[in-house]
Enzyme design. Structure first.
Site, short mmCIF file in Angstrom:
data_model
loop_
_atom_site.label_atom_id
_atom_site.label_comp_id
_atom_site.label_asym_id
_atom_site.label_seq_id
_atom_site.Cartn_x
_atom_site.Cartn_y
_atom_site.Cartn_z
N GLU A 25 1.13 -1.43 0.49
CA GLU A 25 0.01 -0.16 -0.02
C GLU A 25 1.04 1.57 -0.44
O GLU A 25 0.26 1.96 -0.54
CB GLU A 25 -0.98 0.33 1.70
N TYR A 57 -11.91 28.04 0.46
CA TYR A 57 -11.38 26.66 0.74
C TYR A 57 -10.20 26.28 -0.33
O TYR A 57 -9.44 25.11 -0.40
CB TYR A 57 -12.91 26.44 -1.27
N GLU A 76 -7.07 6.64 10.86
CA GLU A 76 -7.28 7.45 12.06
C GLU A 76 -6.37 8.71 12.46
O GLU A 76 -7.20 9.57 13.07
CB GLU A 76 -8.13 6.36 12.77
N LYS A 102 -10.89 4.92 1.58
CA LYS A 102 -9.77 4.50 0.73
C LYS A 102 -10.89 3.63 0.16
O LYS A 102 -11.68 2.68 0.29
CB LYS A 102 -8.97 4.09 1.22
#
Length: 123
Positions: A25, A57, A76, A102
């Site tokens: 990953e 933004y 997290e 994800k």
């Protein structure tokens, strides 16, 4: 007339990044979808039509993008860092809700996305 419960939303922000527990990953990466709800008082901006009195933004996106480029094992941890960064960079924020997903996670199942959500409030 008084405004209350003012929120700025950035939804469906797509960012390619390298987060995950598996070594693959961190090499291959994945697409992530981020949603933000930012609580701030923009009543003056709405009255005066002036960006000075609200949150830009584009600047929020750049701050999020920088945090997303720092690899982490856990989503997290990523959203915790994003919240800390946004509270630091945009002092008028009082609350931040973040969802981070994800896309196509490598978990041996037919799953479109996995993710986390949390709401952070300024101390």
């Amino acid at each position: 007339m008084k405004q209350s419960k003012m929120y700025i939303h950035l939804n469906g922000v797509k960012i390619y990044a390298y987060h995950g527990v598996l070594p693959q990953e961190n090499k291959v990466g994945a697409e992530y979808i981020l949603n933000l709800t930012l609580k701030t008082d923009f009543s003056r901006a709405s009255q005066m039509d002036d960006l000075t009195y609200t949150i830009n933004y584009a600047e929020v996106f750049q701050a999020v993008k920088k945090e997303m480029q720092i690899p982490s094992r856990l989503l997290e941890h990523v959203i915790q860092r994003i919240a800390q960064r946004l509270f630091h960079d945009f002092p008028t924020l009082t609350e931040i809700k973040i969802t981070l997903f994800k896309q196509n996670p490598p978990m041996g199942a037919d799953c479109q996305e996995t993710g986390v959500e949390s709401t952070f409030t300024k101390n």
